[in-house]
Design an enzyme around this catalytic site. Sequence first.
Site, PDB file in Angstrom:
ATOM      1  N   CYS A  38      44.875  53.737  49.721  1.00 44.12           N
ATOM      2  CA  CYS A  38      45.981  53.924  48.654  1.00 44.12           C
ATOM      3  C   CYS A  38      46.970  55.204  49.136  1.00 44.12           C
ATOM      4  CB  CYS A  38      45.340  54.288  47.550  1.00 44.12           C
ATOM      5  SG  CYS A  38      46.221  55.049  45.952  1.00 44.12           S
ATOM      6  N   CYS A  41      46.831  58.131  46.538  1.00 49.39           N
ATOM      7  CA  CYS A  41      45.543  58.877  46.329  1.00 49.39           C
ATOM      8  C   CYS A  41      45.542  59.774  47.487  1.00 49.39           C
ATOM      9  CB  CYS A  41      44.464  57.785  46.758  1.00 49.39           C
ATOM     10  SG  CYS A  41      44.340  56.415  45.535  1.00 49.39           S
TER      11      CYS A  41
END
Length: 111
Positions: A38, A41
């Site tokens: 991600c 993230c």
Amino acid sequence: MAAEPIPTEPIRIDGEEALEDLTKERELVLADFYADWCGPCQMLEPRLETIAADTEATVAKVDVDANQALASSYGVRGVPTLVLFVDGEPTERLVGLQSEDDLRGVIDART
């Protein structure tokens, strides 16, 4: 007996029991439900490291791919999802990339 010092870096969590234990031991826990693949993230990671070093919150990192049942039990449908626990109870949920100021604001409101 003095309380243990607050960790100054994020703690990797593996399994529901580990998260439960941490949220019972620590007054404030900011759990980051993330995935290695991600992009947001990864962008959030240095902000969380700063939050862990500079605030009263303990930062917990939960890999949703390795802990699918745990993520599901907290209703995580997208990453990153951050859940703030106060005295063992989830009190705030933030979804998506957050600024350091927003994270500090959520934590400061609880201290």
